[in-house]
Write an enzyme that holds these catalytic residues in place. Structure first.
Site, PDB file in Angstrom:
ATOM      1  N   HIS A  31       0.952  -1.223   0.189  1.00  0.00           N
ATOM      2  CA  HIS A  31      -0.195  -0.070   0.083  1.00  0.00           C
ATOM      3  C   HIS A  31       0.928   1.511   0.200  1.00  0.00           C
ATOM      4  O   HIS A  31       0.797   2.199   0.741  1.00  0.00           O
ATOM      5  CB  HIS A  31      -0.944  -0.432   1.078  1.00  0.00           C
ATOM      6  CG  HIS A  31      -2.420  -1.213   1.504  1.00  0.00           C
ATOM      7  ND1 HIS A  31      -3.586  -0.885   0.604  1.00  0.00           N
ATOM      8  CD2 HIS A  31      -2.119  -2.275   1.629  1.00  0.00           C
ATOM      9  CE1 HIS A  31      -4.177  -1.828   0.428  1.00  0.00           C
ATOM     10  NE2 HIS A  31      -3.271  -2.808   0.881  1.00  0.00           N
ATOM     11  N   ASP A  33       3.003   2.187  -2.852  1.00  0.00           N
ATOM     12  CA  ASP A  33       2.346   2.414  -4.675  1.00  0.00           C
ATOM     13  C   ASP A  33       2.004   3.687  -4.824  1.00  0.00           C
ATOM     14  O   ASP A  33       2.537   4.414  -5.553  1.00  0.00           O
ATOM     15  CB  ASP A  33       2.493   0.957  -5.666  1.00  0.00           C
ATOM     16  CG  ASP A  33       1.154   0.191  -4.804  1.00  0.00           C
ATOM     17  OD1 ASP A  33       0.321   1.225  -4.355  1.00  0.00           O
ATOM     18  OD2 ASP A  33       1.074  -0.070  -5.953  1.00  0.00           O
ATOM     19  N   ALA A 113      -5.968 -15.176  -4.799  1.00  0.00           N
ATOM     20  CA  ALA A 113      -4.546 -15.471  -3.711  1.00  0.00           C
ATOM     21  C   ALA A 113      -3.993 -14.192  -3.420  1.00  0.00           C
ATOM     22  O   ALA A 113      -2.461 -14.118  -2.762  1.00  0.00           O
ATOM     23  CB  ALA A 113      -3.285 -16.873  -4.262  1.00  0.00           C
ATOM     24  N   ASP A 162       1.503  -3.612  -9.376  1.00  0.00           N
ATOM     25  CA  ASP A 162       1.262  -5.427 -10.081  1.00  0.00           C
ATOM     26  C   ASP A 162       2.199  -5.228 -11.126  1.00  0.00           C
ATOM     27  O   ASP A 162       2.795  -6.264 -12.072  1.00  0.00           O
ATOM     28  CB  ASP A 162       0.249  -5.249  -9.741  1.00  0.00           C
ATOM     29  CG  ASP A 162       0.176  -5.218  -8.498  1.00  0.00           C
ATOM     30  OD1 ASP A 162       0.620  -5.100  -7.718  1.00  0.00           O
ATOM     31  OD2 ASP A 162      -1.711  -6.053  -7.882  1.00  0.00           O
TER      32      ASP A 162
END
Length: 370
Positions: A31, A33, A113, A162
């Site tokens: 958290h 980024d 996941a 990501d």
């Protein structure tokens, strides 16, 4: 049936290109980024493969081996829904540089996941389009385009981590990324040389935080930054002074983001010094901060971390957006069975669904298969 065979069966010809992009696991830097901070993910061996041939009539035809049936055909991009929005969003961000495409998708990223199957899907499609249309986009530009597709088209306000990990990952390395400057460098992560493994513990609790709690956390951080008069929480240099100016959840979020950035830098320092076995304490501290200050953990994640440490892990923490998904544990190779047994027993005692264990090694980023 493989993705190329599925493409031929559906569309009557071979694809012009096939690209694979991986999911990612974040070693540390959670958290941070979207707060212009620092992250340290690495690409995982599981990913998404996209077989693609461009079209010139504006039609988009999509087929997924994970959603059996006839290809989904769209005459306009507004017709997309569900998983197809991630694909169509990438085409939408490319605008009139592309018209349409026939696409077949295959993926083996464990869904739910917290390993960024959505980013893998976006980057695989973006890379394939970049290839066949000879757009000349760099891996970072493809990551940014994929992030914009998820932000603006899907409506998920994710940061760049990501997609960057999926596009820029390198085998045997973690990716240190400055999410403001987008400067990055690969950091060697040779765990095997130290007799260690990163074990992913999939809680099997599937999180859905698009537009919900995730967006709420981001808004709290942005509000805190405005009150502190800084562009982003990454710019807070006097943490004690900043906390004196904030109250409630904004105070907690700020504490996590600032200290998590420091943990990323400290962990890189340990890796560079060859002190790989010492990074466990930073993983533990990260989890406690995510649990107590950012409040994105869950009972299943907390139990996975606690039981892994009891079983012999050197450190553990939740990874990903939170509210379910996975934890990671840094485990001496000779204790892997002990950690699995400890977590499995703890879950059974609490009546939780049996967890899944995935040993993760840093893998290559997006690459062409044919």
């Amino acid at each position: 049936m493989g993705v190329v065979e599925a493409f031929r069966a559906a569309y009557g010809a071979s694809p012009q290109t096939v690209w694979r992009a991986p999911g990612r696991v974040n070693l540390i830097g959670e958290h941070t980024d979207y707060n212009d901070g620092f992250v340290l993910p690495f690409a995982v061996p599981w990913g998404v493969t996209a077989a693609l041939t461009p079209r010139t009539d504006g039609t988009i035809r999509l087929l997924s081996l994970q959603a059996p049936g006839e290809p989904v055909t769209m005459a306009t991009r507004e017709e997309s829904e569900g998983w197809t929005r991630y694909v169509v969003g990438v085409l939408a961000m490319l605008g009139d540089r592309v018209e349409g495409a026939d696409i077949a998708i295959d993926g083996d990223v464990p869904r739910g996941a917290g390993l960024s199957s959505s980013a893998a899907l976006e980057v695989a499609v973006a890379s394939a389009l970049n290839d066949v249309h000879e757009l000349g986009l760099t891996p970072m530009e493809l990551a940014l385009l994929s992030q914009k597709a998820e932000n603006d088209f899907v409506g998920m306000p994710c940061g760049i981590m990501d997609q960057a990990a999926s596009a820029l990952g390198r085998e045997g390395h973690a990716l240190f990324l400055d999410c403001r400057s987008l400067g990055s460098r690969n950091i060697p992560l040779d765990l095997a040389a130290h007799g260690l493994s990163v074990l992913i513990i999939d809680t099997q609790v599937h999180h859905e935080h698009a537009g919900g709690e995730y967006a709420k956390r981001r808004a709290e951080c942005e509000s805190a930054a405005r009150k502190l008069g800084v562009p982003a929480l990454r710019d807070v240099t006097d943490l004690a002074g900043a906390l004196d100016q904030l109250r409630g959840d904004e105070r907690k979020r700020t504490m996590h983001v600032v200290t998590e950035n420091h943990r990323v830098e400290a962990l890189i320092g340990l890796l560079r010094a060859g002190q790989v076995t010492e990074i466990g304490a930073l993983l533990n501290a990260s989890h406690l901060s995510l649990r107590d200050q950012y409040e994105v953990s869950s009972p299943e994640l907390d139990l996975a971390v606690e039981a892994a440490i009891r079983g012999g892990a050197r450190g553990a923490r939740m990874t990903g957006g939170g509210f379910g998904g996975s934890a990671i544990a840094l485990v001496p190779d000779e204790r892997l069975d002990d950690v699995r047994a400890s977590v499995t027993a703890a879950y059974a005692e609490r009546g939780f669904q049996e967890p899944r264990f995935l040993p993760a090694t840093p893998a290559a980023g997006a690459h062409r298969l044919s």
